[in-house]
Design an enzyme around this catalytic site. Structure first.
Site, PDB file in Angstrom:
ATOM      1  N   GLY A  39       0.824  -1.202   0.000  1.00 31.43           N
ATOM      2  CA  GLY A  39       0.000   0.000   0.000  1.00 31.43           C
ATOM      3  C   GLY A  39       0.852   1.244   0.000  1.00 31.43           C
ATOM      4  N   CYS A  73       5.126  -6.263   1.942  1.00 30.07           N
ATOM      5  CA  CYS A  73       5.496  -4.847   1.944  1.00 30.07           C
ATOM      6  C   CYS A  73       4.754  -4.080   3.044  1.00 30.07           C
ATOM      7  CB  CYS A  73       5.278  -4.238   0.566  1.00 30.07           C
ATOM      8  SG  CYS A  73       6.140  -2.658   0.337  1.00 30.07           S
ATOM      9  N   TYR A  74       3.786  -3.227   2.711  1.00 30.43           N
ATOM     10  CA  TYR A  74       3.038  -2.544   3.764  1.00 30.43           C
ATOM     11  C   TYR A  74       2.412  -3.565   4.702  1.00 30.43           C
ATOM     12  CZ  TYR A  74      -0.203   0.490   6.230  1.00 30.43           C
ATOM     13  OH  TYR A  74      -0.878   1.175   7.219  1.00 30.43           O
ATOM     14  N   ASP A 102     -15.654 -10.012 -23.381  1.00 28.86           N
ATOM     15  CA  ASP A 102     -16.409 -10.166 -22.140  1.00 28.86           C
ATOM     16  C   ASP A 102     -17.895 -10.411 -22.397  1.00 28.86           C
ATOM     17  OD1 ASP A 102     -13.979  -9.565 -21.041  1.00 28.86           O
ATOM     18  OD2 ASP A 102     -14.497  -7.495 -20.550  1.00 28.86           O
ATOM     19  N   HIS A 114       7.860  -7.633  -3.348  1.00 29.84           N
ATOM     20  CA  HIS A 114       6.581  -7.996  -3.953  1.00 29.84           C
ATOM     21  C   HIS A 114       6.733  -9.294  -4.765  1.00 29.84           C
ATOM     22  CE1 HIS A 114       4.166  -4.344  -3.107  1.00 29.84           C
ATOM     23  NE2 HIS A 114       5.364  -3.789  -3.008  1.00 29.84           N
ATOM     24  N   LYS A 136      -9.721 -10.988 -16.508  1.00 27.68           N
ATOM     25  CA  LYS A 136      -9.769 -10.997 -17.972  1.00 27.68           C
ATOM     26  C   LYS A 136      -9.164 -12.265 -18.559  1.00 27.68           C
ATOM     27  CE  LYS A 136     -10.517  -8.609 -21.857  1.00 27.68           C
ATOM     28  NZ  LYS A 136     -11.769  -7.916 -22.203  1.00 27.68           N
ATOM     29  N   GLU A 188       4.328 -10.867  -6.188  1.00 27.86           N
ATOM     30  CA  GLU A 188       3.270 -10.960  -7.184  1.00 27.86           C
ATOM     31  C   GLU A 188       3.663 -10.422  -8.546  1.00 27.86           C
ATOM     32  OE1 GLU A 188       2.226  -7.146  -4.814  1.00 27.86           O
ATOM     33  OE2 GLU A 188       3.396  -8.982  -4.570  1.00 27.86           O
TER      34      GLU A 188
END
Length: 518
Positions: free
Chosen positions: A56, A83-84, A231, A173, A374, A175
């Site tokens: 964050g 992290c945060y 979509d 991070h 997506k 991710e």
């Protein structure tokens, strides 16, 4: 729907929180993101098998900075804090965080000091591995029970954990793709440490959602607004598989689509799937309105949004008797509608992402994709048998060519842009690069330039080409075409499209954000 083991991701506002969820789902484990303000309620409702705390932008040293619910640490479920998340975990459990130390932004190396279940089979003690950092503050005192597992130059507690309580924290991070082993670390957490079942798949989702649609709709009628994009197409095919001809699709053709796309939509839905489809050619209405609203991009966007709602509502009245409105809402739309500044919003995610669902329509929403990202929608589309060329198409925002034609809009400029864009994409296909590139398009710039063609002087438009690569849809870089390719494309466009005398290639990169709305 069937119950899946769930990972709860508590969002502290990181711009890459959605990437955590995507990496978790790639392992076959279901997860949901909830803002920290609503995390305690989500914890009670979901009863997750594990919890991940995101990064964050806030400093944990600020008096009003957000915190994780104490119930997270009292629940006994495994926790991964990033992290945060690491910093608030340290503060909440008795450690300390300070600012004013050397920051780390970008690539760093971590050195593994002790073994941990988090990187078992991935990293070895004594090894050094690249990661991606993004922090100014840092933990200076660990909470009781925690020990250091890895360090970096400016993060003495790059990885710290309380293995007994199964609480794992990282300053970097995992991710993002810039941490090469990050996906493996997240996989270790959700499958080895949490022990979550890996039963989240699009094949299972297809069956579960068909049953859910049938239970919701019963014998009722559903209308679905088709945009020509992935979509709405996947949503329509899935609903049709569930309830057959109780579904009617409405395709509002606004005249802003790429070359031959309207014909492709009609062929796919009327021919291949035999889905009841109403085709509304409203191109004159949209283009005349866009000409009248001038060059302001926000005015153009809102004009398209309002007209789409008006045309769609008029067709819905003609069909009559529909109790349900289907739309291709995706999980990122759901996440963004429950933000730090507002609550759930009731918005119609038409193909332009603007406008509201008029209360006078008095319909219940059917949103079969609202739990999907997506990339998952594309997998579901393939599961449903949609043609590869359709499912794999590059993203195309709802306003279509209108936002790729800056300045004032008219039919001549749209025709020029459509022809040039088609040549560009054709050459990309011929070169075998379409699936390598995440998104490619042409932009007709609002400037003209003097040129010489043969023995004559010209004063025509400048066309910009863009192509970007992306792994996660959050960051992008330009595709490095060779000069022979660019020369071939430019020559074809200038020779074959009247009105263009200069072609340029955009080589800018894109930081985290929404790429497809460029």
């Amino acid at each position: 729907m069937a119950q899946h083991d769930t990972i709860l991701i508590i969002d502290f506002g990181s711009q890459v929180t959605q990437l955590i969820a995507r990496r978790v789902r790639e392992t076959g484990v279901y997860c949901e993101i909830h803002p920290f303000q609503f995390a305690e309620a989500a914890l009670q409702r979901l009863a997750p098998k594990g919890v991940i705390l995101s990064g964050g932008p806030t400093s944990v040293t600020d008096a009003e900075s957000p915190r994780a619910p104490a119930a997270v640490f009292e629940s006994g479920v495994p926790v991964l804090a990033i992290c945060y998340g690491q910093q608030t975990t340290a503060v909440q459990l008795g450690g300390n965080v300070e600012g004013g130390h050397a920051a780390e932004f970008g690539r760093a190396d971590v050195e593994i000091k002790a073994p941990s279940a988090l990187f078992e089979g991935v990293w070895q003690v004594g090894g050094r591995y690249p990661v991606w950092m993004s922090h100014g503050d840092r933990v200076t005192v660990l909470p009781p029970g925690f020990s250091v597992k890895a360090t970096s130059e400016n993060a003495p507690f790059a990885v710290a954990s309380d293995e007994a309580r199964r609480i794992y924290t990282t300053m970097f991070h995992p991710e993002v793709v810039h941490t090469p082993d990050g996906a493996a670390l997240l996989r270790n957490f959700v499958t080895r440490i949490v022990g979550a079942s890996t039963d989240w798949s699009m094949a299972a989702y297809r069956g579960e959602m068909i049953a859910k649609i049938r239970a919701q709709v019963g014998k009722g009628k559903v209308i679905c607004g088709l945009s020509g994009g992935v979509d709405s197409a996947v949503a329509a095919v899935l609903i049709h598989e569930a309830i057959g001809d109780q579904l009617t699709c409405v395709f509002v053709d606004h005249g802003l689509m790429r070359h031959a796309e309207a014909e492709q939509v009609l062929t796919l839905f009327r021919g291949h799937y035999n889905i009841p489809l109403v085709h509304v050619d409203a191109s004159d209405l949209f283009i005349n309105a866009l000409q009248a609203c001038g060059p302001d991009p926000e005015a153009k966007r809102k004009t398209i949004g309002k007209l789409f709602i008006d045309v769609f509502e008029a067709e819905a009245r003609k069909i009559g008797g529909a109790q349900f409105l289907a739309q291709g809402t995706l999980y990122p739309d759901v996440i963004e509608s429950v933000s730090f500044t507002g609550g759930p919003s009731v918005t119609i995610k038409s193909h332009h992402n603007v406008g509201g669902l008029p209360a006078r329509m008095n319909m219940t929403l059917v949103e079969p994709l609202r739990e999907l990202f997506k990339d998952e929608v594309r997998v579901l589309g393939r599961e449903l048998g949609l043609p590869k060329a359709f499912v794999g198409r590059h993203p195309f925002p709802g306003p279509g060519l209108a936002i790729r034609c800056p300045g004032e809009i008219n039919r001549d400029k749209l025709d020029i842009l459509r022809k040039a864009d088609a040549i560009y994409l054709e050459e990309i296909h011929r070169a075998g690069l379409y699936d390598v590139i995440w998104q490619a398009f042409a932009v007709l710039l609002p400037v003209k330039t003097v040129g010489v063609m043969g023995d004559g002087r010209t004063y025509d438009h400048v066309l910009a080409l863009r192509a970007v690569t992306s792994v996660d849809g959050m960051t992008a870089d330009f595709y490095p075409f060779d000069m022979a390719f660019l020369g071939r494309v430019a020559t074809r466009i200038i020779n074959e499209v009247k009105g263009i005398n200069r072609v340029t290639y955009d080589v800018t990169s894109k930081p985290p954000g929404t790429i497809e709305w460029e």
